[in-house]
Design a protein around this motif. Structure first.
Motif, short mmCIF file in Angstrom:
data_model
loop_
_atom_site.label_atom_id
_atom_site.label_comp_id
_atom_site.label_asym_id
_atom_site.label_seq_id
_atom_site.Cartn_x
_atom_site.Cartn_y
_atom_site.Cartn_z
N UNK B 15 -0.19 37.05 -39.65
CA UNK B 15 -1.54 37.70 -38.83
C UNK B 15 -1.71 39.53 -38.54
N UNK B 18 -2.44 40.10 -42.82
CA UNK B 18 -3.22 39.81 -43.45
C UNK B 18 -4.90 40.13 -43.33
N UNK B 19 -5.04 41.18 -41.83
CA UNK B 19 -5.79 42.13 -41.82
C UNK B 19 -7.29 41.44 -40.92
N UNK B 20 -7.23 40.39 -41.51
CA UNK B 20 -8.58 39.21 -40.91
C UNK B 20 -8.67 39.75 -39.99
N UNK B 21 -9.95 39.87 -39.50
CA UNK B 21 -10.86 40.09 -37.97
C UNK B 21 -11.77 39.35 -37.85
N UNK B 22 -11.74 38.58 -36.44
CA UNK B 22 -12.88 37.93 -36.04
C UNK B 22 -14.27 39.21 -35.55
N UNK B 24 -16.67 40.05 -33.13
CA UNK B 24 -16.89 39.85 -31.46
C UNK B 24 -17.18 39.01 -31.21
N UNK B 27 -15.11 36.20 -30.03
CA UNK B 27 -13.96 36.75 -29.35
C UNK B 27 -13.50 35.40 -28.13
N UNK B 30 -11.40 32.89 -29.22
CA UNK B 30 -10.20 32.40 -29.61
C UNK B 30 -8.68 33.00 -28.25
N UNK B 31 -9.78 34.10 -27.52
CA UNK B 31 -8.91 34.22 -26.07
C UNK B 31 -8.52 32.98 -25.53
#
Lengths: 238, 121
Positions: B15, B18-22, B24, B27, B30-31
Motif C-alpha cells: 500500500x 503503490x502510492x495510491x490515494x483515495x 477525499x 474517505x 475507506x475509514x
C-alpha cells in the motif's frame, strides 16, 4: 491453527494492511486544491521576487561591512565598528534622521470649534490604524508630536490620555512627521494617504488631517527613552 | 503465527509503495471499511481462541461487513443522515468487546500454564 486457516488469515491481514496503508497515504499526502488563477500566481511571484531582491540587498550591505572589517587595519577597525553601531542606532530610531517626507497636522475640525465641542485626545485605535496605513510601505519613519516612533514603541490609552511609549501626546493640534526612504516613496505615501479613508476616520472624531506636500528635507528627532535589551548577549571570542 | 503477520507487513508495504490515494470524497467509506475489517479480524481471533472458528463465517463476515458499512455510509450521504455513525458505533463497541474477551482468554491460558508448571515442579 490449520494450514488453510493460516492462509486465509494471511490474506485477510494482507488486505487490512493494504487498506490501512491507503488510508495513511490519503491522510498524509492530500494537498488542498490550488484554485489560484494566473494573475494571482503572478502577483505572488512578484511579491516573492520583491522579497528576494530585498534579501539580496541586505546581504550585499552585510558583505560590504564585513569587507570593510577585513580590509581595515587594526586602528581603523574601531571606526568601522563605530559606523556599524551608528547605523544600528539609526535603524533602531535612536539617532535623528533627515530625509524626504511630509508633515501632517492633526487639528480639531472647524465645525467642532464653532459648535464648542470638547476637544478630546486622539484615540489610540485611530492612531494605531494610521500607523498601520503608513507602515504598509516599508522604510517609513515617524515622529508623533515630537516623539519618535520606533519599532519598539507602543501606543496606549492611559487614563484617557494618548501615549506613545509612555509619553503623553498633547491634545490636537499636533504634528506627525513622516520620513520615507526616497522622494518617490514619499510622494506615493502622500497620494495613498489622500486616497484612503483615513481622513474620514479622523473627521468622525471631529479632527481633520492637513497633509502638507512632500519636501526633500524633514528631520525627525531620535528616540531618547533608551531601550531594554532582554535577548541579545555580548559575544566573547575565545 | 508468523505467516499472518507477514501478510499484514506485505499489505502495508504494498500500500505504501503503490502510492495510491483515495479521493477525499470516498474517505469516509475507506475509514468505515477499515473499522469493519478490524471488527471481523478481532472477531475471528476471538472465535479461534474460543474454538468456534469457522472459515466460511470469517471470510464471508469480512467482506459482508465491509460492504454493509460502505452501503450504510453511502445511503447516509444520500439521505442526509450520518448513518455511518451507526456503523462506527456498532463496530467500535464490538471491537472493544472482542478485544476484552481475547485478553481474558489469553490471561486465563497464561495463568493456567503457570499453575501447571508450578504443580509439575
Amino acid at each position: 491453527m490449520k494450514q488453510k486457516t493460516h492462509w486465509k488469515f494471511t490474506l485477510i491481514l494482507g488486505i487490512v494492511g493494504f487498506v490501512l496503508a491507503l488510508q495513511y497515504n490519503t491522510m498524509n499526502t492530500t494537498s488542498p486544491r490550488d484554485t489560484r488563477d494566473l494573475w494571482a500566481i503572478r502577483k505572488e511571484l512578484s511579491s516573492e521576487k520583491k522579497i528576494h531582491s530585498e534579501l539580496l540587498e541586505e546581504i550585499r550591505g552585510i558583505d560590504q561591512t564585513l569587507a570593510a572589517y577585513n580590509a581595515s587595519p587594526e586602528a581603523n577597525a574601531a571606526n568601522v565598528l563605530q559606523d556599524t553601531l551608528d547605523k544600528l542606532y539609526k535603524q533602531a530610531g535612536f539617532m535623528p534622521t533627515t530625509g524626504p517626507g511630509f508633515v501632517i497636522e492633526v487639528a480639531p475640525s472647524p465645525e467642532s470649534i464653532a459648535l464648542g465641542y470638547e476637544i478630546k485626545p486622539v484615540s489610540s485605535e485611530l492612531l494605531a490604524w494610521f500607523i498601520n496605513v503608513v507602515n504598509q510601505q516599508q522604510g517609513n519613519e515617524l515622529e508623533i508630536d515630537g516623539k519618535r516612533f520606533t519599532t519598539l514603541s507602543w501606543i496606549r490609552d492611559i487614563n484617557g490620555n494618548l501615549t506613545v511609549s509612555g509619553e503623553v501626546v498633547s491634545t490636537p493640534p499636533f504634528n506627525i512627521k513622516v520620513v520615507s526612504p526616497s522622494k518617490e516613496a514619499s510622494e506615493e505615501l502622500y497620494n495613498q494617504l489622500l486616497t484612503t479613508t483615513i481622513q474620514d476616520e479622523f473627521y468622525l472624531d471631529d479632527l481633520i488631517l492637513t497633509i502638507s506636500e512632500p519636501t526633500d528635507r524633514i528631520t525627525l528627532q531620535g528616540w531618547t527613552g533608551g531601550f531594554e535589551n532582554r535577548f541579545l548577549k555580548e559575544q566573547t571570542k575565545e | 503465527m508468523w505467516l499472518p503477520l507477514l501478510g499484514l507487513l506485505l499489505g502495508v508495504s504494498l500500500g505504501l509503495l503503490s502510492d495510491i490515494q483515495i479521493p477525499q470524497v470516498y474517505n469516509n467509506y475507506l475509514t468505515i471499511a477499515i473499522l469493519a475489517a478490524f471488527d471481523t479480524l478481532f472477531g475471528g481471533i476471538r472465535a479461534y481462541l474460543q474454538q468456534v472458528y469457522d472459515d466460511r463465517i470469517f471470510v464471508s463476515g469480512f467482506f459482508f461487513n465491509i460492504l454493509l458499512a460502505a452501503a450504510l455510509a453511502f445511503i447516509g450521504v444520500h439521505l442526509g443522515v450520518d448513518l455511518y455513525l451507526a456503523a462506527v458505533f456498532a463496530f467500535g463497541v464490538r471491537l472493544f468487546q472482542n478485544i476484552a474477551v481475547i485478553r481474558r482468554i489469553l490471561l486465563a491460558k497464561w495463568t493456567g500454564r503457570n499453575k501447571n508448571s508450578d504443580t509439575n515442579t
